[in-house]
Scaffold this motif. Structure first.
Motif, mmCIF file in Angstrom:
data_model
loop_
_atom_site.group_PDB
_atom_site.id
_atom_site.type_symbol
_atom_site.label_atom_id
_atom_site.label_comp_id
_atom_site.label_asym_id
_atom_site.label_seq_id
_atom_site.Cartn_x
_atom_site.Cartn_y
_atom_site.Cartn_z
ATOM 1 N N UNK A 69 0.831 -1.202 0.000
ATOM 2 C CA UNK A 69 0.000 0.000 0.000
ATOM 3 C C UNK A 69 0.867 1.255 0.000
ATOM 4 N N UNK A 70 1.873 1.278 0.851
ATOM 5 C CA UNK A 70 2.756 2.443 0.955
ATOM 6 C C UNK A 70 3.514 2.680 -0.340
ATOM 7 N N UNK A 123 -2.731 12.214 2.125
ATOM 8 C CA UNK A 123 -4.125 11.971 2.506
ATOM 9 C C UNK A 123 -4.546 10.545 2.159
ATOM 10 N N UNK A 124 -4.202 10.098 0.946
ATOM 11 C CA UNK A 124 -4.574 8.743 0.522
ATOM 12 C C UNK A 124 -3.882 7.694 1.378
ATOM 13 N N UNK A 125 -2.613 7.920 1.669
ATOM 14 C CA UNK A 125 -1.851 6.938 2.435
ATOM 15 C C UNK A 125 -2.423 6.760 3.836
ATOM 16 N N UNK A 139 2.237 6.474 8.465
ATOM 17 C CA UNK A 139 2.312 7.332 7.275
ATOM 18 C C UNK A 139 3.192 8.558 7.487
ATOM 19 N N UNK A 140 3.402 8.963 8.749
ATOM 20 C CA UNK A 140 4.083 10.218 9.055
ATOM 21 C C UNK A 140 5.444 10.406 8.398
ATOM 22 N N UNK A 141 6.373 9.461 8.558
ATOM 23 C CA UNK A 141 7.698 9.646 7.945
ATOM 24 C C UNK A 141 7.652 9.760 6.420
ATOM 25 N N UNK A 142 6.758 8.997 5.804
ATOM 26 C CA UNK A 142 6.639 9.052 4.339
ATOM 27 C C UNK A 142 6.034 10.392 3.919
ATOM 28 N N UNK A 192 8.616 13.044 4.070
ATOM 29 C CA UNK A 192 9.483 12.964 2.896
ATOM 30 C C UNK A 192 8.822 13.622 1.690
ATOM 31 N N UNK A 193 7.517 13.390 1.519
ATOM 32 C CA UNK A 193 6.765 14.059 0.451
ATOM 33 C C UNK A 193 6.879 15.577 0.607
ATOM 34 N N UNK A 194 6.669 16.057 1.843
ATOM 35 C CA UNK A 194 6.675 17.496 2.106
ATOM 36 C C UNK A 194 8.026 18.120 1.775
ATOM 37 N N UNK A 195 9.101 17.460 2.188
ATOM 38 C CA UNK A 195 10.436 17.984 1.946
ATOM 39 C C UNK A 195 10.802 17.944 0.472
ATOM 40 N N UNK A 196 10.389 16.888 -0.220
ATOM 41 C CA UNK A 196 10.729 16.729 -1.643
ATOM 42 C C UNK A 196 10.005 17.735 -2.517
ATOM 43 N N UNK A 197 8.750 18.097 -2.133
ATOM 44 C CA UNK A 197 7.948 18.973 -2.985
ATOM 45 C C UNK A 197 7.596 20.297 -2.309
ATOM 46 N N UNK A 198 8.327 20.625 -1.229
ATOM 47 C CA UNK A 198 8.192 21.905 -0.533
ATOM 48 C C UNK A 198 6.755 22.196 -0.099
#
Length: 435
Positions: free
Chosen positions: A311-312, A330-332, A350-353, A356-362
């Motif tokens: 799923x992740x 949100x989906x995760x 889901x938090x760490x992933x 990572x999304x937040x940091x990668x896409x600001x």
């Protein structure tokens, strides 16, 4: 133990459960046709026939994984809450506390405000307590009595209580979901609160407006002789205890003790009948305890088989932009909540992933923390096999699936959460990551 490989089949036991319940209900037009415990038992039997692609578990090892999952501290705590909630419900009914509280409300609160008032009071208590489970076990009996007095469907009124409880679960500063969301994203509690309030407050206001449009039935003829204020004390005690910050187990224990003392002092109980009342209430919740153990074991098997890893990874590879990062988070967390029936576990996983999304896409981490909490709490208030709906349904004597259509507030925060992702509103002046 090595990390499980991504494996879609590892996630299928939860689909089997949903198919069993929904399929049997569609065929018979009755949600009670397939008992929840039986459906989970059959789904668990199916899970034992599966295996991990990178490690073949023996049957004995599967049993061990299942038992460790069922014995998780969160599951055991949930079982204790179920039993104590049943005892509190039974004792307060037997001494007349529930009826006295409802009659008092009918006497002093304008009829048109009874349902909105129930929602607002539940929101306030849940916000102060920081726990949806404690709120549901305390307020559901009052909601049931109100429904019976007004001639309303019990599922409707209990759905209102669940919605108010999820308001507090999402927004409270001491909620475990709030703490999990802020800690995994490295933001301050007040920043996540500010981000959430723009979404949850409109949802709460719309819920209140909708409740004011509900047509009340029944004949209301209440006089001052219809209630005894001393019988209301167990509910006052339980609310005050919660507001003082006591653990939910302590809150329920104090509530049961106060109801027992009142029953003995007023001669409503003998000591043996008091003990029998407590046992009866606990007996009402035994199925719920068994279901909680089954869910814990089933989730552990799905994790061991690689279902959660699949799923992740499936969501990770589809994230390509800032808006996609928010939608992916949100989906995760939503899918994890549906799979695990535990919003705190969903956020922690889901938090760490999501970070990572937040940091990668600001993406502003305040928005990410808000999204994690909103979507996990929204689905937790709708999942029929989650602890909240199971507890409420068991107390009300209805199927948890019958409650979901009336959980309007969780539906609204999911809708407004989706709109927030689509529009990028609310925006914040600074995206600084402060602890």
């Amino acid at each position: 133990m090595m990390s499980p490989s991504s494996n879609f089949l590892g996630l299928t036991p939860i689909f089997v459960f949903v198919a069993l319940v929904v399929g049997s209900s569609a065929i018979t037009q009755d949600f009670t046709t397939m008992p929840i415990l039986v459906a989970f038992t059959l789904s668990t039997a199916y899970a034992f026939m599966l295996n991990s692609p990178n490690r073949q578990f023996s049957f004995a090892e599967k049993i061990e994984v299942f038992c460790k999952g069922g014995g998780d501290k969160t599951i055991i705590l949930l079982g204790m809450i179920f039993l104590l909630a049943g005892a509190f419900y039974a004792v307060t009914i037997d001494i007349g506390a529930r009826d006295a509280t409802v009659n008092w409300a009918l006497h002093y609160i304008p009829t048109a405000w009874l349902l909105p008032g129930l929602f607002v009071i539940t929101c306030f208590i849940a916000f102060a307590m920081g726990t949806s489970m404690g709120t549901i076990t305390a307020i559901t009996p009052i909601g049931i009595g109100l429904a019976e007095s007004l001639g309303l469907p019990i599922s409707l009124v209990v759905g209102i209580v669940v919605g108010g409880a999820m308001f507090g679960d999402n927004l409270s500063f001491i909620s475990d979901t709030t703490i999990a969301a802020t800690q995994t994203q490295g933001v301050k509690l007040r920043d996540k609160f500010k981000a959430n309030i723009y979404i949850v407050l409109p949802a709460a206001l719309v819920t209140i407006i909708l409740l004011m449009t509900v047509s009340l039935g029944g004949t209301i003829d209440i006089t001052q002789n219809n209630y005894d204020l001393t019988l209301i004390l167990p509910y006052i005690v339980i609310i005050v205890s919660a507001l003082c910050g006591l653990h939910v187990i302590s809150v329920l224990g104090v509530g049961i003790a106060s109801a027992c003392v009142i029953g003995l002092v007023k001669g409503i109980f003998t000591f043996p009948s008091m003990l029998k009342s407590i046992q009866t209430g606990m007996g009402w919740m035994q199925d719920m305890v068994a279901i909680a153990l089954m869910i814990g074991g089933l989730v552990a098997l799905m994790q061991a088989y690689g279902g959660l890893a699949w799923l992740i990874q499936s969501i990770q590879k589809r994230v390509k932009s800032a808006k996609g990062a928010e939608a992916g988070s949100a989906m995760l967390v939503s899918f994890l909540d549906v799979a695990t029936a535990n919003n705190t576990i969903a956020i922690v996983t889901a938090g760490p992933i999501a970070k990572n999304f937040s940091q990668s896409f600001e993406v502003d981490p305040k928005r990410t923390a808000s999204i994690l909490d909103i979507f996990s709490c929204g689905f937790q208030g709708l999942v029929p096999y989650g602890g909240q709906l199971l507890a409420a349904a068991s107390l009300a004597g209805v199927s948890p699936f019958a409650l979901t259509p009336y959980c309007w507030y969780p539906m609204l925060i999911l809708l407004l959460g989706g709109i927030s992702i689509f529009t990028g509103i609310p925006r914040f002046a600074s995206s600084a990551n402060n602890n």
